[in-house]
Design a protein around this motif. Structure first.
Motif, PDB file in Angstrom:
ATOM      1  N   PHE A 246       0.800  -1.231   0.063  1.00 29.19           N
ATOM      2  CA  PHE A 246      -0.114  -0.108   0.005  1.00 29.19           C
ATOM      3  C   PHE A 246       0.990   1.359   0.067  1.00 29.19           C
ATOM      4  N   ASP A 247       1.912   1.192   0.910  1.00 25.09           N
ATOM      5  CA  ASP A 247       2.725   2.650   0.960  1.00 25.09           C
ATOM      6  C   ASP A 247       3.609   2.700  -0.287  1.00 25.09           C
ATOM      7  N   PHE A 248       4.069   1.567  -1.040  1.00 22.83           N
ATOM      8  CA  PHE A 248       4.620   1.484  -2.219  1.00 22.83           C
ATOM      9  C   PHE A 248       3.641   2.178  -3.424  1.00 22.83           C
ATOM     10  N   VAL A 249       2.579   1.476  -3.722  1.00 25.53           N
ATOM     11  CA  VAL A 249       1.370   2.303  -4.557  1.00 25.53           C
ATOM     12  C   VAL A 249       1.398   3.849  -4.274  1.00 25.53           C
ATOM     13  N   THR A 250       0.919   4.109  -2.955  1.00 24.61           N
ATOM     14  CA  THR A 250       0.637   5.514  -2.495  1.00 24.61           C
ATOM     15  C   THR A 250       1.849   6.332  -3.480  1.00 24.61           C
ATOM     16  N   ALA A 251       2.971   6.209  -3.042  1.00 24.77           N
ATOM     17  CA  ALA A 251       4.126   6.922  -3.460  1.00 24.77           C
ATOM     18  C   ALA A 251       4.194   6.654  -5.140  1.00 24.77           C
ATOM     19  N   LEU A 252       3.845   5.486  -5.746  1.00 25.67           N
ATOM     20  CA  LEU A 252       4.138   5.293  -6.971  1.00 25.67           C
ATOM     21  C   LEU A 252       3.337   6.063  -7.927  1.00 25.67           C
ATOM     22  N   ILE A 253       1.994   6.163  -7.513  1.00 26.81           N
ATOM     23  CA  ILE A 253       0.927   6.807  -8.489  1.00 26.81           C
ATOM     24  C   ILE A 253       1.047   8.405  -8.400  1.00 26.81           C
ATOM     25  N   THR A 254       2.103   8.864  -7.712  1.00 29.75           N
ATOM     26  CA  THR A 254       2.358  10.286  -8.019  1.00 29.75           C
ATOM     27  C   THR A 254       2.976  10.633  -9.446  1.00 29.75           C
ATOM     28  N   CYS A 255       3.454   9.378 -10.047  1.00 27.05           N
ATOM     29  CA  CYS A 255       4.103   9.532 -11.401  1.00 27.05           C
ATOM     30  C   CYS A 255       3.292   9.529 -12.414  1.00 27.05           C
ATOM     31  N   LYS A 256       3.074  10.660 -12.961  1.00 31.15           N
ATOM     32  CA  LYS A 256       1.917  10.869 -13.949  1.00 31.15           C
ATOM     33  C   LYS A 256       2.473  10.338 -15.347  1.00 31.15           C
ATOM     34  N   ASN A 257       3.692  10.313 -15.620  1.00 30.22           N
ATOM     35  CA  ASN A 257       4.197   9.805 -17.012  1.00 30.22           C
ATOM     36  C   ASN A 257       4.972   8.369 -17.128  1.00 30.22           C
ATOM     37  N   LEU A 258       4.555   7.779 -16.062  1.00 34.33           N
ATOM     38  CA  LEU A 258       5.195   6.438 -16.012  1.00 34.33           C
ATOM     39  C   LEU A 258       4.953   5.386 -17.076  1.00 34.33           C
ATOM     40  N   PHE A 259       6.071   4.845 -17.823  1.00 35.65           N
ATOM     41  CA  PHE A 259       5.890   3.924 -18.865  1.00 35.65           C
ATOM     42  C   PHE A 259       6.364   2.666 -18.622  1.00 35.65           C
TER      43      PHE A 259
ATOM     44  N   SER B 200      -7.494   1.155  -2.338  1.00 35.55           N
ATOM     45  CA  SER B 200      -6.631   1.850  -3.130  1.00 35.55           C
ATOM     46  C   SER B 200      -6.714   3.569  -2.882  1.00 35.55           C
ATOM     47  N   PRO B 201      -5.248   3.794  -3.009  1.00 37.54           N
ATOM     48  CA  PRO B 201      -5.177   5.390  -2.779  1.00 37.54           C
ATOM     49  C   PRO B 201      -5.837   5.930  -3.850  1.00 37.54           C
ATOM     50  N   ARG B 202      -5.801   5.806  -4.967  1.00 37.56           N
ATOM     51  CA  ARG B 202      -6.525   6.236  -6.251  1.00 37.56           C
ATOM     52  C   ARG B 202      -6.165   5.833  -7.389  1.00 37.56           C
ATOM     53  N   GLN B 203      -6.947   5.866  -8.546  1.00 40.59           N
ATOM     54  CA  GLN B 203      -6.516   5.384  -9.850  1.00 40.59           C
ATOM     55  C   GLN B 203      -5.376   6.065 -10.269  1.00 40.59           C
ATOM     56  N   PRO B 204      -4.346   5.084 -10.798  1.00 45.76           N
ATOM     57  CA  PRO B 204      -2.959   5.459 -11.133  1.00 45.76           C
ATOM     58  C   PRO B 204      -3.396   6.262 -12.386  1.00 45.76           C
ATOM     59  N   PRO B 205      -2.754   7.491 -12.732  1.00 44.47           N
ATOM     60  CA  PRO B 205      -3.055   8.223 -14.012  1.00 44.47           C
ATOM     61  C   PRO B 205      -2.577   7.478 -15.217  1.00 44.47           C
ATOM     62  N   TRP B 206      -1.627   6.588 -14.921  1.00 48.79           N
ATOM     63  CA  TRP B 206      -1.350   5.916 -16.244  1.00 48.79           C
ATOM     64  C   TRP B 206      -2.026   4.601 -16.761  1.00 48.79           C
ATOM     65  N   ASN B 207      -3.083   4.525 -15.728  1.00 49.93           N
ATOM     66  CA  ASN B 207      -3.823   3.266 -16.250  1.00 49.93           C
ATOM     67  C   ASN B 207      -4.506   3.127 -17.446  1.00 49.93           C
ATOM     68  N   TYR B 208      -4.339   2.317 -18.137  1.00 42.03           N
ATOM     69  CA  TYR B 208      -4.816   2.020 -19.493  1.00 42.03           C
ATOM     70  C   TYR B 208      -4.124   2.993 -20.708  1.00 42.03           C
ATOM     71  N   ASN B 209      -2.962   3.486 -20.035  1.00 41.52           N
ATOM     72  CA  ASN B 209      -2.223   4.387 -21.190  1.00 41.52           C
ATOM     73  C   ASN B 209      -1.404   3.419 -21.905  1.00 41.52           C
ATOM     74  N   PHE B 210      -1.514   3.611 -23.471  1.00 43.00           N
ATOM     75  CA  PHE B 210      -1.029   2.882 -24.618  1.00 43.00           C
ATOM     76  C   PHE B 210       0.492   2.940 -24.317  1.00 43.00           C
ATOM     77  N   GLY B 211       1.088   1.593 -24.289  1.00 41.88           N
ATOM     78  CA  GLY B 211       2.522   1.515 -24.114  1.00 41.88           C
ATOM     79  C   GLY B 211       2.926   1.161 -22.758  1.00 41.88           C
ATOM     80  N   PHE B 212       2.236   1.149 -21.555  1.00 41.69           N
ATOM     81  CA  PHE B 212       2.691   1.113 -20.250  1.00 41.69           C
ATOM     82  C   PHE B 212       3.090  -0.607 -20.293  1.00 41.69           C
ATOM     83  N   ASN B 213       4.191  -0.608 -19.503  1.00 43.26           N
ATOM     84  CA  ASN B 213       4.689  -2.014 -19.554  1.00 43.26           C
ATOM     85  C   ASN B 213       5.138  -2.445 -17.977  1.00 43.26           C
ATOM     86  N   LEU B 214       5.029  -3.596 -17.646  1.00 42.76           N
ATOM     87  CA  LEU B 214       5.128  -4.038 -16.258  1.00 42.76           C
ATOM     88  C   LEU B 214       5.991  -5.426 -16.544  1.00 42.76           C
ATOM     89  N   ASP B 215       7.002  -5.381 -15.373  1.00 34.56           N
ATOM     90  CA  ASP B 215       7.857  -6.525 -15.686  1.00 34.56           C
ATOM     91  C   ASP B 215       8.172  -6.934 -14.199  1.00 34.56           C
TER      92      ASP B 215
END
Length: 296
Positions: A60-73, A91-106
């Protein structure tokens, strides 16, 4: 080059790529949150190694900090033993890059429970691509079955357990392309699972990976060409029964048949299976042999 702010924090307003250890990330961006947000233009983030013997670091703390990134690819997490004891937190809130074309997770060497909790808090993010290397199954009960982060393209590497692969593939994922590499877990029961629709709570059935159209398999030795043919044949038959309905056909759509198959270093291709692939798959390559109904 960063400058030191009046608060003693290192400001990096133009930084686009960051790779650091999990301990330093927690100390730099999680503990002082929200006074020390992540760089505003950050596009690529790689975090490695956080041992469970360290101070608990919650998802939860990790996601809270992470979703401040508005341009994460791209987000790459490797060997992070995060704390999931506060599961159930909203959830803290909807990530701004959710459903962005090209977003990658590894994910590399990550616990299935951590991945499932991360996905829940990210509100079931849909990525363009995702990869899972040496990842485990969740131990806790989860719903859906695995709660993987969904993606259009996905790769599974060094997965030794058939049960892990079944759980990774069994849901209604959006996978269009699947790559399975160096995975002894790819066995007949995994391929059979892709031929078995699952009952829904409303009395219907859902096919696993209903959008799957392209399959790549590299250096997997624990299945036969017959196992693979049986899977493709069952899905082709089910697709044919809907008069080859596609996603745009609405309620008539059930699943797609696999139209492209690429297999390398996986053992012998039996003559009967070679003949079937050649007549029923648009493009197929098995080591040096190429065939299919539409190979150029």
């Amino acid at each position: 080059m960063g400058a030191t702010s009046p608060t003693g924090r290192l400001d990096m307003p133009v930084l686009e790529e960051l790779s650091m250890g999990g301990v330093h990330f927690r100390e730099s961006y999680v503990v002082p949150y929200p006074q020390a947000p992540l760089p505003p233009k950050l596009r690529y983030l790689t975090l490695t190694d956080y041992d469970s013997q360290n101070i608990p670091f919650s998802v939860f703390d990790f996601v809270t900090a992470l979703i401040t990134c508005k341009n994460l690819f791209r987000l790459h997490l490797k060997n992070l033993r995060l704390d999931i004891s506060d599961t159930g937190t909203s959830s803290p809130r909807q990530p701004p890059w959710n459903y962005n074309f090209g977003f990658n997770l590894d994910f590399t060497d990550m616990s299935g429970d951590v991945i499932a909790e991360l996905n829940r808090l990210l509100q079931y993010v849909l990525a363009d691509s995702a990869s899972y290397t040496c990842c485990s199954m969740p131990i806790r009960n989860t719903f859906p079955l695995w709660c993987v982060c969904d993606a259009f393209r996905v790769s599974f590497v060094d997965i030794a357990s058939p049960m892990v692969l079944v759980n990774l593939l069994a849901g209604e994922a959006s996978y269009r392309e699947v790559l399975i590499s160096r995975s002894d877990g790819l066995q007949s029961e995994v391929l059979h699972a892709l031929t078995t629709p699952m009952a829904t709570e409303h009395g219907g059935v859902d096919w696993p990976c209903p959008h799957l159209r392209e399959l790549h398999i590299n250096s997997c030795k624990q299945f036969s060409s017959k196992d693979l043919r049986d899977m493709l044949e069952a899905r082709l038959k089910a697709h044919e029964e809907t008069e080859f309905a596609m996603e745009d056909d609405g309620a008539d759509f059930v699943l797609r048949s696999v139209t492209e198959l690429y297999v390398h270093d996986c053992g012998e291709l039996a003559p009967d299976d070679k003949e079937w692939f050649d007549k029923n798959v648009e493009r197929v390559q098995w080591d040096d042999w190429r065939g299919g109904t539409e190979w150029p």
